[in-house]
Design an enzyme around this catalytic site. Structure first.
Site, PDB file in Angstrom:
ATOM      1  N   CYS A 109      19.062 108.360  26.736  1.00 29.07           N
ATOM      2  CA  CYS A 109      17.523 107.963  27.795  1.00 29.07           C
ATOM      3  C   CYS A 109      16.340 108.074  27.557  1.00 29.07           C
ATOM      4  CB  CYS A 109      17.936 108.514  28.988  1.00 29.07           C
ATOM      5  SG  CYS A 109      16.559 107.748  30.693  1.00 29.07           S
ATOM      6  N   HIS A 210      23.639 107.740  30.999  1.00 28.38           N
ATOM      7  CA  HIS A 210      23.871 109.013  31.018  1.00 28.38           C
ATOM      8  C   HIS A 210      25.457 108.925  30.507  1.00 28.38           C
ATOM      9  CE1 HIS A 210      20.676 110.602  31.904  1.00 28.38           C
ATOM     10  NE2 HIS A 210      19.816 109.321  31.941  1.00 28.38           N
ATOM     11  N   GLU A 212      26.333 111.591  30.437  1.00 28.39           N
ATOM     12  CA  GLU A 212      27.165 113.053  31.000  1.00 28.39           C
ATOM     13  C   GLU A 212      27.385 113.010  32.656  1.00 28.39           C
ATOM     14  OE1 GLU A 212      22.904 112.894  31.201  1.00 28.39           O
ATOM     15  OE2 GLU A 212      24.152 111.868  30.041  1.00 28.39           O
TER      16      GLU A 212
END
Length: 233
Positions: A109, A210, A212
């Site tokens: 990001c 993202h 994660e």
């Protein structure tokens, strides 16, 4: 004896509280792929940076505040930019040192946007006003749910063995003009570049989405972390 590669993780910064903090998802993604994450300080000298780069096997540049427009030669023209001088200063120094040392880097990001600006690229400061699209690039919870598709190319397409990928999205800024030495690895249907790599370095990848948030249930997201960690060994 633990031989996991040490991954320096750029800190999140709360200016109001003067506080360093971290979303555990970044750390968990690194650990799931076999790395040992270390949260870095928000301030460091040149000497600190040299020691940290010598100590760490790779670096994760995390999400967070907007990149200051002054770093790509302009000003806030939309009234929407929320930047962090502390992070911009830290990451300018750290990225310079990490690239010079050819340490593996993964940007997520803001990490993608900062890498792009560091290499001479520019950003859309506010997508809704500057780059209207049918795609909503700032989704609500749950963040692990993908909301749009990207078309893959380069090493990311090779890694995942597919032409398209469903991704999540949590950003109001994005890459406009790609920085030097970067080539796209993913593009959204509205033309936004959503991932890129530096082919002149051992491993420098960055993605706008993202992984994660998704790696626990999405094998492709874990594969991105794993490929990063493989290059850090």
């Amino acid at each position: 004896m633990n031989n996991s590669p040490i991954i320096g993780v750029t800190p999140l910064w709360d200016a109001e509280r003067k506080s360093v903090w971290m979303l555990p998802d970044y750390l968990d993604g690194i650990k799931a792929a076999g790395g040992l994450p270390i949260i870095l300080p928000i301030e460091m000298t040149e000497e600190d940076a040299d020691q940290i780069v010598a100590t760490c096997d790779g670096f994760l540049f995390t999400g967070g505040q907007d990149v200051a427009p002054e770093l790509y030669g302009t000003k806030d023209t939309t009234g929407t930019v929320v930047s962090s001088p502390e992070r911009d200063k830290l990451e300018t120094l750290l990225l310079k040192k990490a690239l010079q040392a050819d340490k593996p880097i993964l940007g997520i990001c803001r990490g993608f946007q900062f890498l792009n600006v560091f290499l001479g690229g520019t950003l859309w400061q506010d997508l809704p006003s500057q780059h209207p699209s049918d795609i909503v690039h700032r989704q609500g919870k749950p963040y692990a749910t993908p909301t749009h598709q990207v078309t893959l190319s380069g090493d990311l397409r090779t890694l995942l063995c597919k032409e398209t990928l469903e991704v999540n999205t949590l950003h109001h800024q994005a890459v406009k003009d790609l920085g030097s030495d970067l080539i796209p690895m993913a593009v959204a249907p509205d033309g936004l570049i959503e991932a890129a790599q530096m082919t002149s370095k051992r491993f420098v990848w960055a993605v706008q989405w993202h992984p994660e948030y998704m790696f626990k249930t999405d094998a492709d997201s874990l594969a991105i972390f794993s490929r990063f960690i493989e290059h850090c060994i």
